[in-house]
Design a protein around this motif. Structure first.
Motif, mmCIF file in Angstrom:
data_model
loop_
_atom_site.group_PDB
_atom_site.id
_atom_site.type_symbol
_atom_site.label_atom_id
_atom_site.label_comp_id
_atom_site.label_asym_id
_atom_site.label_seq_id
_atom_site.Cartn_x
_atom_site.Cartn_y
_atom_site.Cartn_z
ATOM 1 N N ALA A 29 -35.505 47.618 -92.243
ATOM 2 C CA ALA A 29 -34.660 48.784 -92.460
ATOM 3 C C ALA A 29 -33.112 48.656 -92.309
ATOM 4 O O ALA A 29 -32.697 47.869 -91.719
ATOM 5 C CB ALA A 29 -34.971 49.675 -91.137
ATOM 6 N N PRO A 30 -32.506 49.579 -93.305
ATOM 7 C CA PRO A 30 -31.130 49.116 -93.872
ATOM 8 C C PRO A 30 -30.181 49.375 -92.417
ATOM 9 O O PRO A 30 -29.136 48.784 -92.263
ATOM 10 C CB PRO A 30 -30.682 50.100 -94.416
ATOM 11 C CG PRO A 30 -31.503 51.139 -94.780
ATOM 12 C CD PRO A 30 -32.968 50.465 -94.142
ATOM 13 N N TRP A 31 -30.829 50.400 -91.379
ATOM 14 C CA TRP A 31 -29.837 50.606 -90.139
ATOM 15 C C TRP A 31 -30.122 49.652 -88.933
ATOM 16 O O TRP A 31 -29.211 49.457 -87.953
ATOM 17 C CB TRP A 31 -30.379 51.931 -89.661
ATOM 18 C CG TRP A 31 -31.860 52.066 -89.489
ATOM 19 C CD1 TRP A 31 -32.569 52.792 -90.454
ATOM 20 C CD2 TRP A 31 -32.722 51.606 -88.351
ATOM 21 N NE1 TRP A 31 -33.927 52.555 -89.932
ATOM 22 C CE2 TRP A 31 -34.036 52.107 -88.476
ATOM 23 C CE3 TRP A 31 -32.329 51.118 -87.374
ATOM 24 C CZ2 TRP A 31 -35.109 51.913 -87.829
ATOM 25 C CZ3 TRP A 31 -33.467 50.898 -86.179
ATOM 26 C CH2 TRP A 31 -34.824 51.078 -86.544
ATOM 27 N N LEU A 32 -30.862 48.795 -89.279
ATOM 28 C CA LEU A 32 -31.283 47.975 -88.093
ATOM 29 C C LEU A 32 -30.052 46.919 -87.840
ATOM 30 O O LEU A 32 -29.884 46.787 -86.427
ATOM 31 C CB LEU A 32 -32.761 46.927 -88.428
ATOM 32 C CG LEU A 32 -33.004 46.210 -87.271
ATOM 33 C CD1 LEU A 32 -33.376 46.699 -86.056
ATOM 34 C CD2 LEU A 32 -34.568 45.551 -87.850
ATOM 35 N N ALA A 33 -29.857 46.109 -88.657
ATOM 36 C CA ALA A 33 -28.650 45.323 -88.509
ATOM 37 C C ALA A 33 -27.637 45.903 -87.811
ATOM 38 O O ALA A 33 -26.803 45.507 -87.011
ATOM 39 C CB ALA A 33 -28.364 44.445 -89.741
ATOM 40 N N PRO A 34 -26.971 46.701 -88.293
ATOM 41 C CA PRO A 34 -25.848 47.578 -87.764
ATOM 42 C C PRO A 34 -25.855 48.124 -86.439
ATOM 43 O O PRO A 34 -25.254 48.054 -85.614
ATOM 44 C CB PRO A 34 -25.509 48.973 -88.933
ATOM 45 C CG PRO A 34 -26.291 48.276 -89.981
ATOM 46 C CD PRO A 34 -27.283 47.685 -89.667
ATOM 47 N N MET A 35 -27.216 48.610 -86.104
ATOM 48 C CA MET A 35 -27.587 49.024 -84.788
ATOM 49 C C MET A 35 -27.351 47.978 -83.733
ATOM 50 O O MET A 35 -26.944 48.309 -82.640
ATOM 51 C CB MET A 35 -28.929 49.606 -84.737
ATOM 52 C CG MET A 35 -29.368 50.548 -83.540
ATOM 53 S SD MET A 35 -30.941 50.589 -83.046
ATOM 54 C CE MET A 35 -31.487 48.849 -82.690
#
Length: 259
Positions: A29-35
């Motif tokens: 998921a693209p939001w996983l690393a920033p989170m």
């Protein structure tokens, strides 16, 4: 190691058990690393705030504002090397020796702060505060617990040794603490007394020779000579205020009084 495996290890390190449990559903998921990065940064920020509060380093002048030209004697290269924290690699102690007002505490505070920023646990206490607290404990259990608290810090800074005199019990407590940290963790001491005069600080204490021996066995002793920088700043402020008063236009009441 794949990017997904690296992210999973970071989630485990953060103990985000819910995410780890459903990893197959959210991996990629693209939001996983920033989170994960946000969580790591927030925890690092809170950890630093907590360690700063516990360290009680207090307000201090940063090294960028330190006037290296004021002391008559100070090994700048040695101090800058200490700021790299390499002394912690082999539990070297640091002792700043010099008269009042030459910046001993400022240097100790900057080194302690640098250690905090690097992620180490730090405690900064005046000698009178720490020894008074330990001597006031009335149970062996409480004393052992508090000694362990001070002994366990990666860096312990003991400020202003020599400004007051202490009893034999205070001397024994300091010896016990230094012995617990000996060759295990670094201790920073600031003092206005040469070691030969520590018998004046701890009169009649039998452990002083052994205390000094353990403290300096593996240590960097930085001698500072010079006039009080605090006095210099006070005189400069007084002169600036005097100049300001002389240059201030007279008020209406003052003009009427002169007239």
């Amino acid at each position: 190691m794949s990017t997904d495996d690296a992210l999973l290890n970071r989630a485990k390190a953060l103990r985000l058990n819910g995410l780890v449990e459903h990893w197959d559903e959210i991996a990629g998921a693209p939001w996983l690393a920033p989170m994960l990065q946000w969580e790591e940064e927030e925890r690092a920020r809170r950890s630093l705030q907590r360690r700063l509060r516990d360290a009680r380093i207090g307000h201090f002048k940063p090294m960028a504002d330190y006037d290296w030209l004021w002391p008559k004697r100070l090994d700048r290269a040695a101090v800058e090397q200490l700021m790299s924290l390499s002394f912690m690699n082999d539990a070297t102690n640091i002792v700043f020796v010099g008269p009042n007002g030459v910046g001993k505490s400022t240097l100790a505070q900057n080194i302690a702060y640098q250690a905090l920023i690097a992620g180490h646990s730090v405690l900064f206490r005046s000698a009178s505060e720490m020894l008074g607290e330990l001597a006031a404990l009335d149970s062996d259990t409480a004393l052992r617990r508090r000694l362990h608290h001070y002994a366990a810090a990666d860096v312990l800074a003991i400020d202003e040794v020599g400004y007051l005199s202490y009893s034999n019990r205070h001397a024994d407590l300091l010896f016990e603490l230094v012995s617990r940290r000996y060759q295990a963790r670094s201790t920073i001491v600031t003092t206005n007394k040469p070691f030969a005069a520590w018998t004046e600080v701890f009169p009649n204490a039998a452990c002083i020779v052994s205390l000094v021996d353990r403290l300096v066995h593996r240590s960097e002793v930085i001698a500072i000579d010079g006039e009080s920088y605090r006095l210099k700043e006070a005189l400069e402020r007084a002169e600036a205020q005097s100049t300001q008063h002389r240059s201030r236009p007279a008020s209406t009441n003052e003009k009427e009084y002169v007239a």
